[in-house]
Design a protein around this motif. Structure first.
Motif, PDB file in Angstrom:
ATOM      1  N   LEU A 122       0.828  -1.203   0.000  1.00 20.82           N
ATOM      2  CA  LEU A 122       0.000   0.000   0.000  1.00 20.82           C
ATOM      3  C   LEU A 122       0.866   1.259   0.000  1.00 20.82           C
ATOM      4  O   LEU A 122       0.579   2.224  -0.727  1.00 20.82           O
ATOM      5  CB  LEU A 122      -0.935  -0.002   1.226  1.00 20.82           C
ATOM      6  CG  LEU A 122      -1.842   1.202   1.385  1.00 20.82           C
ATOM      7  CD1 LEU A 122      -2.855   1.237   0.250  1.00 20.82           C
ATOM      8  CD2 LEU A 122      -2.536   1.166   2.729  1.00 20.82           C
ATOM      9  N   VAL A 123       1.936   1.240   0.768  1.00 23.03           N
ATOM     10  CA  VAL A 123       2.851   2.391   0.837  1.00 23.03           C
ATOM     11  C   VAL A 123       3.532   2.603  -0.517  1.00 23.03           C
ATOM     12  O   VAL A 123       3.636   3.736  -1.002  1.00 23.03           O
ATOM     13  CB  VAL A 123       3.891   2.191   1.970  1.00 23.03           C
ATOM     14  CG1 VAL A 123       4.977   3.243   1.905  1.00 23.03           C
ATOM     15  CG2 VAL A 123       3.207   2.222   3.328  1.00 23.03           C
ATOM     16  N   VAL A 124       3.982   1.541  -1.164  1.00 21.94           N
ATOM     17  CA  VAL A 124       4.668   1.651  -2.451  1.00 21.94           C
ATOM     18  C   VAL A 124       3.723   2.182  -3.528  1.00 21.94           C
ATOM     19  O   VAL A 124       4.088   3.073  -4.313  1.00 21.94           O
ATOM     20  CB  VAL A 124       5.274   0.285  -2.862  1.00 21.94           C
ATOM     21  CG1 VAL A 124       5.804   0.329  -4.286  1.00 21.94           C
ATOM     22  CG2 VAL A 124       6.376  -0.113  -1.899  1.00 21.94           C
ATOM     23  N   VAL A 125       2.489   1.677  -3.558  1.00 18.68           N
ATOM     24  CA  VAL A 125       1.511   2.156  -4.541  1.00 18.68           C
ATOM     25  C   VAL A 125       1.202   3.628  -4.302  1.00 18.68           C
ATOM     26  O   VAL A 125       1.146   4.432  -5.244  1.00 18.68           O
ATOM     27  CB  VAL A 125       0.227   1.293  -4.498  1.00 18.68           C
ATOM     28  CG1 VAL A 125      -0.896   1.939  -5.296  1.00 18.68           C
ATOM     29  CG2 VAL A 125       0.506  -0.107  -5.014  1.00 18.68           C
ATOM     30  N   THR A 126       1.017   4.011  -3.046  1.00 17.32           N
ATOM     31  CA  THR A 126       0.726   5.413  -2.718  1.00 17.32           C
ATOM     32  C   THR A 126       1.875   6.314  -3.142  1.00 17.32           C
ATOM     33  O   THR A 126       1.657   7.396  -3.706  1.00 17.32           O
ATOM     34  CB  THR A 126       0.450   5.572  -1.209  1.00 17.32           C
ATOM     35  OG1 THR A 126      -0.580   4.670  -0.829  1.00 17.32           O
ATOM     36  CG2 THR A 126       0.062   6.985  -0.866  1.00 17.32           C
ATOM     37  N   ARG A 127       3.100   5.880  -2.905  1.00 18.43           N
ATOM     38  CA  ARG A 127       4.274   6.682  -3.293  1.00 18.43           C
ATOM     39  C   ARG A 127       4.334   6.845  -4.807  1.00 18.43           C
ATOM     40  O   ARG A 127       4.650   7.924  -5.315  1.00 18.43           O
ATOM     41  CB  ARG A 127       5.552   6.030  -2.775  1.00 18.43           C
ATOM     42  CG  ARG A 127       6.806   6.826  -3.134  1.00 18.43           C
ATOM     43  CD  ARG A 127       8.070   6.253  -2.568  1.00 18.43           C
ATOM     44  NE  ARG A 127       8.234   4.872  -2.971  1.00 18.43           N
ATOM     45  CZ  ARG A 127       8.813   3.938  -2.217  1.00 18.43           C
ATOM     46  NH1 ARG A 127       9.272   4.238  -1.029  1.00 18.43           N
ATOM     47  NH2 ARG A 127       8.926   2.702  -2.661  1.00 18.43           N
ATOM     48  N   ASN A 128       3.998   5.800  -5.549  1.00 17.33           N
ATOM     49  CA  ASN A 128       4.039   5.885  -7.009  1.00 17.33           C
ATOM     50  C   ASN A 128       2.923   6.771  -7.557  1.00 17.33           C
ATOM     51  O   ASN A 128       3.100   7.449  -8.564  1.00 17.33           O
ATOM     52  CB  ASN A 128       3.950   4.491  -7.623  1.00 17.33           C
ATOM     53  CG  ASN A 128       5.207   3.677  -7.369  1.00 17.33           C
ATOM     54  OD1 ASN A 128       6.267   4.235  -7.104  1.00 17.33           O
ATOM     55  ND2 ASN A 128       5.087   2.365  -7.434  1.00 17.33           N
ATOM     56  N   VAL A 129       1.752   6.762  -6.908  1.00 17.99           N
ATOM     57  CA  VAL A 129       0.621   7.569  -7.373  1.00 17.99           C
ATOM     58  C   VAL A 129       0.821   9.039  -7.032  1.00 17.99           C
ATOM     59  O   VAL A 129       0.653   9.922  -7.877  1.00 17.99           O
ATOM     60  CB  VAL A 129      -0.703   7.035  -6.772  1.00 17.99           C
ATOM     61  CG1 VAL A 129      -1.843   7.997  -7.034  1.00 17.99           C
ATOM     62  CG2 VAL A 129      -1.023   5.658  -7.321  1.00 17.99           C
ATOM     63  N   VAL A 130       1.194   9.318  -5.783  1.00 16.11           N
ATOM     64  CA  VAL A 130       1.297  10.704  -5.300  1.00 16.11           C
ATOM     65  C   VAL A 130       2.576  11.371  -5.791  1.00 16.11           C
ATOM     66  O   VAL A 130       2.595  12.578  -6.021  1.00 16.11           O
ATOM     67  CB  VAL A 130       1.218  10.731  -3.751  1.00 16.11           C
ATOM     68  CG1 VAL A 130       1.446  12.107  -3.192  1.00 16.11           C
ATOM     69  CG2 VAL A 130      -0.099  10.177  -3.277  1.00 16.11           C
ATOM     70  N   GLY A 131       3.636  10.612  -5.948  1.00  6.80           N
ATOM     71  CA  GLY A 131       4.942  11.183  -6.305  1.00  6.80           C
ATOM     72  C   GLY A 131       5.857  11.160  -5.084  1.00  6.80           C
ATOM     73  O   GLY A 131       5.409  11.304  -3.941  1.00  6.80           O
ATOM     74  N   LYS A 132       7.121  10.982  -5.343  1.00  8.19           N
ATOM     75  CA  LYS A 132       8.073  10.796  -4.248  1.00  8.19           C
ATOM     76  C   LYS A 132       8.198  12.032  -3.353  1.00  8.19           C
ATOM     77  O   LYS A 132       8.226  11.918  -2.131  1.00  8.19           O
ATOM     78  CB  LYS A 132       9.438  10.426  -4.833  1.00  8.19           C
ATOM     79  CG  LYS A 132      10.346   9.730  -3.897  1.00  8.19           C
ATOM     80  CD  LYS A 132      11.564   9.190  -4.638  1.00  8.19           C
ATOM     81  CE  LYS A 132      12.323   8.225  -3.748  1.00  8.19           C
ATOM     82  NZ  LYS A 132      13.453   7.636  -4.446  1.00  8.19           N
ATOM     83  N   LYS A 133       8.266  13.216  -3.957  1.00 15.53           N
ATOM     84  CA  LYS A 133       8.454  14.442  -3.172  1.00 15.53           C
ATOM     85  C   LYS A 133       7.259  14.682  -2.258  1.00 15.53           C
ATOM     86  O   LYS A 133       7.415  14.909  -1.056  1.00 15.53           O
ATOM     87  CB  LYS A 133       8.659  15.634  -4.105  1.00 15.53           C
ATOM     88  CG  LYS A 133       8.944  16.918  -3.389  1.00 15.53           C
ATOM     89  CD  LYS A 133       9.221  18.053  -4.365  1.00 15.53           C
ATOM     90  CE  LYS A 133       9.489  19.342  -3.610  1.00 15.53           C
ATOM     91  NZ  LYS A 133       9.732  20.461  -4.521  1.00 15.53           N
ATOM     92  N   ARG A 134       6.072  14.645  -2.820  1.00 13.22           N
ATOM     93  CA  ARG A 134       4.854  14.878  -2.022  1.00 13.22           C
ATOM     94  C   ARG A 134       4.670  13.777  -0.981  1.00 13.22           C
ATOM     95  O   ARG A 134       4.265  14.038   0.145  1.00 13.22           O
ATOM     96  CB  ARG A 134       3.639  14.942  -2.961  1.00 13.22           C
ATOM     97  CG  ARG A 134       2.340  15.161  -2.263  1.00 13.22           C
ATOM     98  CD  ARG A 134       2.222  16.589  -1.755  1.00 13.22           C
ATOM     99  NE  ARG A 134       0.915  16.756  -1.142  1.00 13.22           N
ATOM    100  CZ  ARG A 134       0.708  17.434  -0.024  1.00 13.22           C
ATOM    101  NH1 ARG A 134       1.707  18.051   0.567  1.00 13.22           N
ATOM    102  NH2 ARG A 134      -0.484  17.522   0.477  1.00 13.22           N
ATOM    103  N   PHE A 135       4.996  12.537  -1.344  1.00 14.10           N
ATOM    104  CA  PHE A 135       4.877  11.423  -0.418  1.00 14.10           C
ATOM    105  C   PHE A 135       5.793  11.611   0.797  1.00 14.10           C
ATOM    106  O   PHE A 135       5.376  11.387   1.937  1.00 14.10           O
ATOM    107  CB  PHE A 135       5.221  10.111  -1.129  1.00 14.10           C
ATOM    108  CG  PHE A 135       5.169   8.908  -0.236  1.00 14.10           C
ATOM    109  CD1 PHE A 135       3.955   8.344   0.125  1.00 14.10           C
ATOM    110  CD2 PHE A 135       6.328   8.329   0.239  1.00 14.10           C
ATOM    111  CE1 PHE A 135       3.901   7.231   0.951  1.00 14.10           C
ATOM    112  CE2 PHE A 135       6.286   7.225   1.059  1.00 14.10           C
ATOM    113  CZ  PHE A 135       5.072   6.670   1.413  1.00 14.10           C
ATOM    114  N   ASN A 136       7.037  12.036   0.545  1.00 14.41           N
ATOM    115  CA  ASN A 136       7.962  12.269   1.655  1.00 14.41           C
ATOM    116  C   ASN A 136       7.500  13.414   2.547  1.00 14.41           C
ATOM    117  O   ASN A 136       7.717  13.388   3.760  1.00 14.41           O
ATOM    118  CB  ASN A 136       9.374  12.513   1.134  1.00 14.41           C
ATOM    119  CG  ASN A 136      10.027  11.238   0.653  1.00 14.41           C
ATOM    120  OD1 ASN A 136       9.689  10.142   1.093  1.00 14.41           O
ATOM    121  ND2 ASN A 136      10.962  11.375  -0.269  1.00 14.41           N
ATOM    122  N   GLN A 137       6.861  14.437   1.970  1.00 15.82           N
ATOM    123  CA  GLN A 137       6.311  15.526   2.775  1.00 15.82           C
ATOM    124  C   GLN A 137       5.198  15.009   3.681  1.00 15.82           C
ATOM    125  O   GLN A 137       5.154  15.330   4.870  1.00 15.82           O
ATOM    126  CB  GLN A 137       5.770  16.640   1.878  1.00 15.82           C
ATOM    127  CG  GLN A 137       6.841  17.430   1.158  1.00 15.82           C
ATOM    128  CD  GLN A 137       6.260  18.415   0.155  1.00 15.82           C
ATOM    129  OE1 GLN A 137       5.091  18.339  -0.214  1.00 15.82           O
ATOM    130  NE2 GLN A 137       7.100  19.332  -0.307  1.00 15.82           N
TER     131      GLN A 137
END
Length: 130
Positions: free
Chosen positions: A70-85
């Motif tokens: 779930l975390v990997v899919v969310t990171r790919n959908v949202v984008g790495k920069k926004r996900f890290n924020q």
């Protein structure tokens, strides 16, 4: 009487000096002297050691844990920069909750830090830090 003879390259006492009578400060002898002298920044030696590339910090449990997919899919959908924020905000919020909990039960700073470290380890195991 003795007559002292001076050549173009000798001084009064027979010692030779750098440059002749006809050479000026911009003459050829000056440039030769300048090439022989070194300045302090030229004396510094460059290191000949090979530069080692720093290893990338990677999560050991990447792809492992219940929530990792779930975390990997969310990171790919949202984008790495926004996900890290978003992840940073969630971690900061969780640390505040732990701090407030420690205040309410009267735990000291050392115990609070231990609880924060335990939360990080649990997050790694569950896959939240994948």
């Amino acid at each position: 009487m003795a007559v002292a003879s001076l050549s173009a390259n000798q001084g009064l006492l027979g010692t030779s000096f750098y440059g002749g009578w006809g050479s000026s400060i911009s003459g050829e002898d000056y440039h030769t002297l300048l090439a022989k002298t070194t300045v302090p920044w030229q004396q510094a030696k460059l290191s000949r050691k090979p530069i080692r590339v720093q290893p990338m910090m990677k999560n050991v449990n990447e792809g492992k844990g219940l929530f990792a997919p779930l975390v990997v899919v969310t990171r790919n959908v949202v984008g790495k920069k926004r996900f890290n924020q978003l992840r940073g905000k969630a971690i900061a919020l969780h640390s505040q909750v732990i701090t407030e909990f420690c205040k309410s039960i009267g735990a000291d700073a050392k115990q609070r830090q231990g609880l924060i470290r335990l939360a990080k380890k649990n997050g790694e195991r569950l896959g939240f830090l994948a």
